[in-house]
Design a protein around this motif. Structure first.
Motif, PDB file in Angstrom:
ATOM      1  N   MET A 152      13.747 -15.903  -3.342  1.00  0.00           N
ATOM      2  CA  MET A 152      12.841 -16.025  -2.175  1.00  0.00           C
ATOM      3  C   MET A 152      13.338 -15.920  -1.032  1.00  0.00           C
ATOM      4  N   LEU A 153      14.544 -16.565  -0.501  1.00  0.00           N
ATOM      5  CA  LEU A 153      15.029 -16.369   0.585  1.00  0.00           C
ATOM      6  C   LEU A 153      15.410 -15.175   0.907  1.00  0.00           C
ATOM      7  N   HIS A 154      16.180 -14.485   0.032  1.00  0.00           N
ATOM      8  CA  HIS A 154      16.664 -13.018   0.029  1.00  0.00           C
ATOM      9  C   HIS A 154      15.271 -12.221   0.327  1.00  0.00           C
ATOM     10  N   MET A 155      14.383 -12.561  -0.347  1.00  0.00           N
ATOM     11  CA  MET A 155      13.048 -11.608  -0.250  1.00  0.00           C
ATOM     12  C   MET A 155      12.615 -11.633   1.115  1.00  0.00           C
ATOM     13  N   ASP A 189      23.062  -4.219   1.891  1.00  0.00           N
ATOM     14  CA  ASP A 189      22.560  -5.138   1.055  1.00  0.00           C
ATOM     15  C   ASP A 189      22.584  -4.699  -0.494  1.00  0.00           C
ATOM     16  N   ALA A 190      23.922  -5.041  -0.833  1.00  0.00           N
ATOM     17  CA  ALA A 190      23.969  -4.645  -2.191  1.00  0.00           C
ATOM     18  C   ALA A 190      23.011  -5.157  -3.224  1.00  0.00           C
ATOM     19  N   SER A 191      22.510  -6.376  -2.919  1.00  0.00           N
ATOM     20  CA  SER A 191      21.908  -7.115  -4.084  1.00  0.00           C
ATOM     21  C   SER A 191      20.399  -6.509  -4.277  1.00  0.00           C
ATOM     22  N   LEU A 192      20.054  -5.682  -3.270  1.00  0.00           N
ATOM     23  CA  LEU A 192      18.614  -5.361  -3.128  1.00  0.00           C
ATOM     24  C   LEU A 192      18.638  -4.130  -3.934  1.00  0.00           C
ATOM     25  N   VAL A 193      17.729  -4.201  -4.830  1.00  0.00           N
ATOM     26  CA  VAL A 193      17.285  -2.929  -5.895  1.00  0.00           C
ATOM     27  C   VAL A 193      15.856  -2.636  -5.424  1.00  0.00           C
ATOM     28  N   ALA A 241      -2.941   0.477  -7.140  1.00  0.00           N
ATOM     29  CA  ALA A 241      -4.456   1.117  -6.899  1.00  0.00           C
ATOM     30  C   ALA A 241      -4.916   0.464  -5.664  1.00  0.00           C
ATOM     31  N   ALA A 242      -4.400  -0.602  -5.366  1.00  0.00           N
ATOM     32  CA  ALA A 242      -5.026  -1.132  -3.965  1.00  0.00           C
ATOM     33  C   ALA A 242      -4.066  -0.791  -2.881  1.00  0.00           C
ATOM     34  N   LEU A 243      -2.713  -0.710  -2.978  1.00  0.00           N
ATOM     35  CA  LEU A 243      -2.026  -0.366  -1.925  1.00  0.00           C
ATOM     36  C   LEU A 243      -1.404   0.964  -1.765  1.00  0.00           C
ATOM     37  N   GLY A 244      -1.654   1.660  -2.616  1.00  0.00           N
ATOM     38  CA  GLY A 244      -1.055   3.054  -2.596  1.00  0.00           C
ATOM     39  C   GLY A 244       0.290   3.102  -2.901  1.00  0.00           C
ATOM     40  N   PHE A 245       1.368   3.987  -2.494  1.00  0.00           N
ATOM     41  CA  PHE A 245       2.583   4.097  -2.575  1.00  0.00           C
ATOM     42  C   PHE A 245       3.429   3.076  -1.920  1.00  0.00           C
ATOM     43  N   GLY A 246       4.473   2.451  -2.659  1.00  0.00           N
ATOM     44  CA  GLY A 246       5.283   1.432  -2.249  1.00  0.00           C
ATOM     45  C   GLY A 246       6.448   1.382  -3.189  1.00  0.00           C
ATOM     46  N   PHE A 247       6.965   0.379  -3.057  1.00  0.00           N
ATOM     47  CA  PHE A 247       8.535   0.066  -3.763  1.00  0.00           C
ATOM     48  C   PHE A 247       8.236  -1.181  -4.549  1.00  0.00           C
ATOM     49  N   ARG A 248       9.011  -1.257  -5.787  1.00  0.00           N
ATOM     50  CA  ARG A 248       9.084  -2.522  -6.485  1.00  0.00           C
ATOM     51  C   ARG A 248      10.538  -2.977  -6.217  1.00  0.00           C
ATOM     52  N   CYS A 249      10.869  -3.998  -5.942  1.00  0.00           N
ATOM     53  CA  CYS A 249      12.014  -4.480  -5.408  1.00  0.00           C
ATOM     54  C   CYS A 249      12.436  -5.686  -6.082  1.00  0.00           C
TER      55      CYS A 249
END
Lengths: 373, 595
Positions: free
Chosen positions: B344-347, B320-324, B331-339
């Motif tokens: 919205m459909l893609h999300m 999925d080349a369009s996913l970055v 602070a609330a959720l700990g470690f994750g990823f900003r995507c």
């Protein structure tokens, strides 16, 4: 221990979703079929010396004495009654007659559970009960006079729009009848019942949760003040009068169940007889075979059942006993969650035994859920 | 080259594109009936279930006509606004298009929009009236519409039914007779358009291309002009039902290329392939580097599953080349990823694929667009997450992205749609009647207003009819504020959002109400508050659970009750503990369903 599900009632109570039929034509054949089931199950059963027998339903008191007699005859043929401590029959007040009482006593029935429910006749009619409070009261006295004085009464509370005064009147009315045991059930609106239907259509509104919680505590307090001990969430008794049969359920004792809709347990697997009267009869009388659904419990499922049932009792969950049944050290595995509940005063741990506090009892299901595996 | 035809099918969802494609494949014996799995072209589970084609594919057929064999390359096109750029590249690879219209439904707006794209690329349009065998068909009315829109003759419209197999031969003949064969110079330097790519776990990335000029041979050293990367053409071939390798492919044809590329992001749709040694003078026009429009945090529900999530995201990105994405801490959720997502459909698709293909249970935080914040020292900060917005004391101004939206609708709904766009801070720019009852509206709108539920609302207002296409036109200054949500006084950064000041109160109030519904009652009371800076603007209370205990627990009740509680316990696994409050996964998406 043996359980009989007698799936007949003269009239359907508006709250009840147990399996029963109001068509009574099949009763003769049902007894024959139950007798066949006893023969089949007795063959595969190791423990031939039951401690308790329980007739529930439905309305087992609806059975004619000779019908009950025929069941007992088959039982005596296959089981040894030497260790019997308790034989309970659930009875509706209208069935508690001199003739029936004598017959029941002769058969060995030594405990009656009478579905009195309320002292308020309007409530009784509203629930579609067959009897008035006065008839219920007369039934209790008659039973006591006949010599069966180990009587348990059902009390229902948490009615829509009920008040604490109304509840107190009900509690005192029941206590005055000198029962040895009271089962107090919060009205639960089940989906496939008349009440469930009314709820769906908006014609019935359950008591707000806060009031329901207060009534729950009121029942416990008032009964305690009258000398009853709360030994399970919904069960209260005078000292020494715990229901032996029901208590055994909460200690995972194996038991056989007979009759359509009955549930049995052999210590590892649970089975349910298909809740269909005519199929049950057909299968047993024509083919001498059972129509049951059974399910082997995994160790975690067994553990979960122990948590769910024991936590409701005054005995609580003994870690040692839990470990014995499941090999799991509950206090260790759930230490963090338990600590939280101790801090919020929902339970206590003493002598490695987990017990709910008064507040904890109100949230028994939620607490059990958190502890499940 | 004169025996090649490259075409696509333009159709609305449900108008029978996949079924018709199946019939074409059968009729040309590209696939025999026994091997036919319904709707062959949609091969991802998710695509089948959603009934939409997410990614485009291509297939080659051979069809004998008047004693000659013709090669057809049918290029499939995705059908959602998030993927409009991909549609435009697929169209650019064709000389013609079948315009497929359901005889009982008429022409839908999205079809018109894609049709215009095709006409703009000078594609020859073959109008096809589908599902003529259905009882509800209104062939005359729908034909009127098609004539009106295309300016074609009535007799040019082919009657067909993919289900019943009507008109298939006529369509195939029309493809030969009406669609021009590709033009190009096989002797010129290689110039091929990448219109799609697919990840194959055994062979790496498969690149789908259309050759405009020159030829490509196995073993050639090639170059992708936009990325500048060079590869060897390990394998080239045509896309039959299975891939058929070729030693050489020439101008006009469509095929696949395998060159050991491991990551989808190296292959950009719209890029031009040429020879390293003899490159073409210019790239094919129309390349755009697709940029993410929507940003959101993705976090594991179980904090311990962070590394596993990273591995899953890496795998997902391979195809999925369009996913970055980049790592992020909350602070609330700990470690994750900003995507970053296309829309919205893609999300939603990314979230669903993480759950289905990798078994990950994830929380997606409130989606946001990209803002530009200028500090009082006039430094520019690119803000992809609410937490990155500087403190008001240091904030000079915020610019937000605007789009040009093109909406095609039936004229009945114009009033409602204008109302919706005004409510979303839109400015109407143009209004054109395409036919007597079809209108094209143009708006300028803040992107942040359309990423959430705009498309759904547009569909509701227009009873499913209106289409939406949009492109980014730049950034404009807006009065944006950061709205925080607090649970029992603790700020939950994952629920923060950057919203327009005028909408902040309404937003805060509705979000609190929604959260009150979604957060299950716990053993203590929970205060749900919305705040701008230190100022509380809304409050709701999730009351404490007072009583949760069943009345009876005897023989038959025990296992029933166990199953009930086990199910509840399982549901809890989808909840995230923030402070001492358990928040269900859906609550983080509450902002998407605020009405």
């Amino acid at each position: 221990m043996l359980y009989f599900h007698i799936p007949f009632c003269r009239k359907a109570c508006h709250y009840c979703d147990f399996h029963f039929s109001t068509s009574l034509e099949n009763m003769e054949n049902m007894i024959k079929a139950i007798n066949v089931e006893i023969e089949i199950r007795a063959k595969n059963c190791q423990d031939k010396e039951p401690e308790t027998i329980y007739f529930g339903g439905g309305t087992p008191s609806i059975l004619k004495p000779e019908m009950l007699g025929s069941i007992f005859e088959t039982l005596h043929h296959h089981f040894n009654f030497g260790k019997i401590r308790e034989i309970t029959l659930e009875a509706n007040p209208d069935d508690v007659t001199k003739i029936n009482l004598n017959a029941w006593k002769t058969l060995g029935i030594n405990r009656l559970s009478i579905g009195l429910q309320s002292s308020n006749n309007q409530r009784l009619t509203w629930m579609n009960r067959l009897h008035s409070y006065e008839e219920g009261k007369a039934a209790v006295f008659l039973a006591q006079d006949s010599g069966i004085d180990n009587i348990s009464l059902d009390l229902m509370y948490n009615f829509p729009e009920s008040t604490s005064d109304e509840l107190e009147t009900d509690i005192q009315a029941l206590v005055q009848l000198s029962p040895k045991h009271i089962s107090a059930y919060s009205l639960t609106i089940e989906p496939d019942t008349v009440f469930g239907n009314r709820l769906k259509k908006g014609h019935l509104s359950p008591l707000p949760e806060e009031s329901a919680a207060l009534q729950f505590q009121q029942v416990a307090n008032s009964l305690q003040n009258s000398g009853f001990e709360s030994y399970e969430i919904s069960n209260f008794c005078l000292p020494g009068y715990e229901a032996v049969h029901n208590t055994n359920y909460w200690f995972q004792k194996p038991y056989l169940a007979f009759g359509p809709g009955g549930h049995g347990f052999d210590g590892k697997a649970r089975y349910e007889n298909l809740p269909n009267n005519s199929l049950y009869i057909k299968k047993l009388l024509n083919e001498s075979s059972l129509l049951e659904k059974s399910e082997l419990l995994s160790n975690h499922e067994l553990a979960n059942e122990i948590i769910i049932t024991r936590l409701r009792t005054k005995w609580g969950i003994s870690n040692q006993d839990f470990n014995f049944h499941t090999g799991i050290d509950l206090l260790k595995e759930r230490s963090k969650i338990l600590k939280g509940f101790i801090q919020t005063r929902l339970l206590t741990i003493e002598n490695e035994t987990i017990q709910l506090t008064r507040e904890g009892k109100l949230l028994a299901d939620k607490i059990s859920m958190e502890l499940l595996f | 080259m004169k025996n090649i035809r490259n075409f696509c099918i333009i159709a609305h969802i449900d108008h029978g594109k996949s079924t018709l494609a199946d019939r074409l494949l059968e009729f040309t014996q590209t696939v025999d009936k026994r091997h036919m799995q319904a709707q062959l072209l949609d091969d991802m589970d998710l695509e089948r279930e959603r009934g939409i084609t997410i990614k485009s594919h291509a297939i080659q057929m051979v069809y004998p006509y008047k004693g000659e064999n013709y090669i057809f390359n049918l290029i499939d096109t995705p059908g959602h606004v998030d993927f409009s750029y991909e549609v435009s590249r697929s169209i650019a690879a064709c000389e013609g298009a079948l315009l497929l219209v359901d005889a009982s439904q008429g022409i839908e707006a999205q079809t018109i929009s894609n049709l215009y794209l095709a006409m703009g690329n000078d594609l020859e349009i073959i109008p096809v009236l589908n599902k003529v065998d259905l009882p509800g068909a209104m062939p005359d009315e729908v034909k009127d519409e098609m004539v009106d829109l295309l300016g074609c003759k009535r007799e040019e419209i082919i009657h067909a039914s993919g289900k019943a197999g009507i008109g298939i031969e006529e369509i195939l003949n029309a493809v030969i007779e009406r669609i021009p064969h590709p033009k190009g110079d096989p002797e010129a330097p290689l110039q091929a358009l990448i219109f799609d790519s697919v990840y194959n776990s055994f062979r790496g990335i498969e690149v789908y291309f259309r050759i405009f000029n020159g030829r490509i041979s196995k073993g050639d050293r090639i170059k992708f002009m936009a990325t500048g990367k060079e590869y060897f053409a390990d394998e080239v071939g045509v896309l039959k039902l299975t891939q058929e390798a070729q030693t050489v492919m020439e101008a006009g044809n469509v095929g696949y290329l395998i060159s050991g590329i491991k990551e989808a992001k190296e292959v950009k749709v719209g890029d031009t392939i040429t020879q390293s040694t003899n490159p073409c003078k210019s790239a094919i026009q129309g390349f755009e580097d697709v940029k993410p429009m929507v940003f959101a945090g993705i976090y594991p529900v179980e904090t311990s599953e962070f590394e596993e999530l990273r591995a899953s995201m890496e795998k997902l990105q391979l195809n999925d080349a369009s996913l970055v994405w980049e790592p992020e801490t909350s602070a609330a959720l700990g470690f994750g990823f900003r995507c970053g997502f296309l829309g919205m459909l893609h999300m939603e698709i990314v979230q669903e694929r993480l759950e289905r293909e990798f078994g990950m249970t994830v929380i997606t935080t409130v989606p946001s667009v990209q803002f530009k914040a200028y500090t009082t020292k006039n430094e520019l900060l690119v803000v992809n997450a609410p937490s990155e917005l500087p403190d008001p004391n240091f904030l000079d101004r915020v610019e937000e992205p605007f789009i040009k939206a093109q909406i095609i609708t039936k004229s009945d709904y114009v009033g409602g749609i204008i109302g919706l766009c005004m409510d979303k801070r839109g400015i109407i720019k143009n209004q054109v009647y395409l036919t007597t009852d079809r209108v094209e509206l143009q708006f300028e709108l803040p992107l942040s207003e359309i990423v959430f539920d705009f498309f759904d609302k547009l569909k509701t207002i227009s009873r499913g009819y209106a289409s939406l296409d949009y492109e980014l036109i730049g950034f404009k200054e807006s009065t944006m504020v950061k709205l925080d949500i607090m649970l029992n006084g603790e700020k939950v950064d994952a629920l923060s959002a950057i919203v327009h000041r005028e909408k902040a109160y309404e937003w805060g109030k509705r979000l609190c109400e929604k959260l009150r519904e979604l957060i299950p009652r716990q053993m203590f009371e929970i205060a749900v508050q919305a705040a701008i800076g230190a100022k509380i603007i809304a409050r709701e209370t999730v009351k404490a659970m007072r009583k949760d205990v069943l009345a009876k627990c005897y023989g038959g009740d025990i296992s029933r009750k166990r199953k009930l509680l086990e199910k509840q316990k399982k549901g809890k696994k989808r909840m995230r503990q923030v402070g001492n409050v358990e928040i269900p996964q859906e609550a983080f998406m509450a902002v998407l369903k605020l009405d």
